[in-house]
Design a protein around this motif. Structure first.
Motif, mmCIF file in Angstrom:
data_model
loop_
_atom_site.group_PDB
_atom_site.id
_atom_site.type_symbol
_atom_site.label_atom_id
_atom_site.label_comp_id
_atom_site.label_asym_id
_atom_site.label_seq_id
_atom_site.Cartn_x
_atom_site.Cartn_y
_atom_site.Cartn_z
ATOM 1 N N PHE A 4 -12.829 -6.941 -11.764
ATOM 2 C CA PHE A 4 -11.626 -6.972 -10.935
ATOM 3 C C PHE A 4 -10.413 -7.402 -11.757
ATOM 4 C CE2 PHE A 4 -8.670 -9.624 -8.514
ATOM 5 C CZ PHE A 4 -8.139 -8.660 -7.677
ATOM 6 N N VAL A 8 -6.861 -5.242 -12.647
ATOM 7 C CA VAL A 8 -5.518 -5.585 -12.170
ATOM 8 C C VAL A 8 -4.612 -6.164 -13.252
ATOM 9 C CG1 VAL A 8 -6.280 -5.987 -9.807
ATOM 10 C CG2 VAL A 8 -6.129 -7.907 -11.379
ATOM 11 N N TRP A 49 -10.331 -10.720 -2.807
ATOM 12 C CA TRP A 49 -9.685 -11.024 -4.077
ATOM 13 C C TRP A 49 -8.295 -10.389 -4.240
ATOM 14 C CZ3 TRP A 49 -14.535 -10.065 -7.592
ATOM 15 C CH2 TRP A 49 -15.434 -11.112 -7.427
ATOM 16 N N PRO A 50 -8.085 -9.104 -3.923
ATOM 17 C CA PRO A 50 -6.747 -8.533 -4.159
ATOM 18 C C PRO A 50 -5.623 -9.273 -3.440
ATOM 19 C CG PRO A 50 -8.317 -6.761 -3.839
ATOM 20 C CD PRO A 50 -9.032 -8.047 -3.520
ATOM 21 N N TYR A 54 -2.668 -11.412 -5.529
ATOM 22 C CA TYR A 54 -1.234 -11.115 -5.486
ATOM 23 C C TYR A 54 -0.430 -12.240 -4.826
ATOM 24 C CZ TYR A 54 -2.384 -6.676 -7.463
ATOM 25 O OH TYR A 54 -2.835 -5.714 -8.317
ATOM 26 N N GLU A 137 1.052 -1.395 -6.313
ATOM 27 C CA GLU A 137 -0.316 -1.889 -6.422
ATOM 28 C C GLU A 137 -1.298 -1.126 -5.563
ATOM 29 O OE1 GLU A 137 -1.776 -3.961 -8.568
ATOM 30 O OE2 GLU A 137 0.186 -3.731 -9.463
ATOM 31 N N LEU A 139 -2.133 -1.655 -2.415
ATOM 32 C CA LEU A 139 -2.871 -2.425 -1.417
ATOM 33 C C LEU A 139 -2.648 -1.793 -0.044
ATOM 34 C CD1 LEU A 139 -2.213 -6.184 -2.318
ATOM 35 C CD2 LEU A 139 -4.175 -4.782 -2.913
ATOM 36 N N ASP A 143 -4.250 -5.948 3.585
ATOM 37 C CA ASP A 143 -4.299 -6.804 2.398
ATOM 38 C C ASP A 143 -2.906 -7.282 2.004
ATOM 39 O OD1 ASP A 143 -7.026 -6.695 2.221
ATOM 40 O OD2 ASP A 143 -7.064 -5.128 0.681
#
Length: 175
Positions: A4, A8, A49-50, A54, A137, A139, A143
């Motif tokens: 991950f 990113v 996690w994302p 962020y 990103e 998302l 998220d």
């Protein structure tokens, strides 16, 4: 977690660099974000996690901007225009990359990127954050809402306003 973070890292660095306009500060912000995520949230499900990443990154960026504002006030008070270490800007560091390709293409890309960065900088913070997380990103709305600590409707509103402002300010660069 390692996969991950590797996925990113580059995008997060670019986001931080666009906000902070300094590669070293951006790298520090991304590294601190990665460490905090790994230390505090590695036990959480991977799907969380994302937005956590962020949210932490945005906090690090804001912290760096605050420190920079205070530092600049102190430096200007004493009459200096130097960086934090007291050094003049390095002309070698700011020189263009010799392996960059066709100069005309480079100029067009630099102008477009500069226009985008200026337009993003002119946006209100929440609109800029929504744009960066949703568009750059990728998302999803849920998220992004978790990362921004707001409702999904607010994310949609911020993004819509950001897109409208960017279309107006970018004009010829918008495609």
């Amino acid at each position: 977690m390692n996969r991950f973070l590797a996925d990113v890292e580059r995008r997060a660095f670019r986001i931080a660099q666009m906000h902070l306009r300094d590669s070293e500060d951006a790298l520090d912000a991304v590294q601190e974000t990665m460490l905090q995520l790994a230390r505090r949230y590695a036990h959480r499900p991977e799907a969380e996690w994302p937005p956590l990443f962020y949210r932490i990154l945005q906090s690090r960026i804001r912290d760096c901007q605050r420190r920079r504002r205070v530092r600049n006030r102190v430096i200007s008070f004493f009459g200096g225009q130097r960086d934090a270490e007291g050094d003049a800007p390095d002309p070698i560091e700011s020189a263009p990359d010799p392996a960059g390709g066709d100069p005309a293409d480079q100029v067009v890309r630099q102008e477009a990127m500069g226009a985008l960065e200026n337009a993003l900088e002119a946006l209100p913070a929440r609109q800029r954050e929504a744009f960066m997380l949703r568009i750059l990103e990728g998302l999803d709305v849920a998220d992004t809402a978790r990362a921004m600590r707001c409702s999904q409707g607010s994310v949609k509103t911020h993004l819509s306003r950001a897109m409208h402002s960017l279309r107006q300010s970018l004009g010829e660069h918008w495609s």
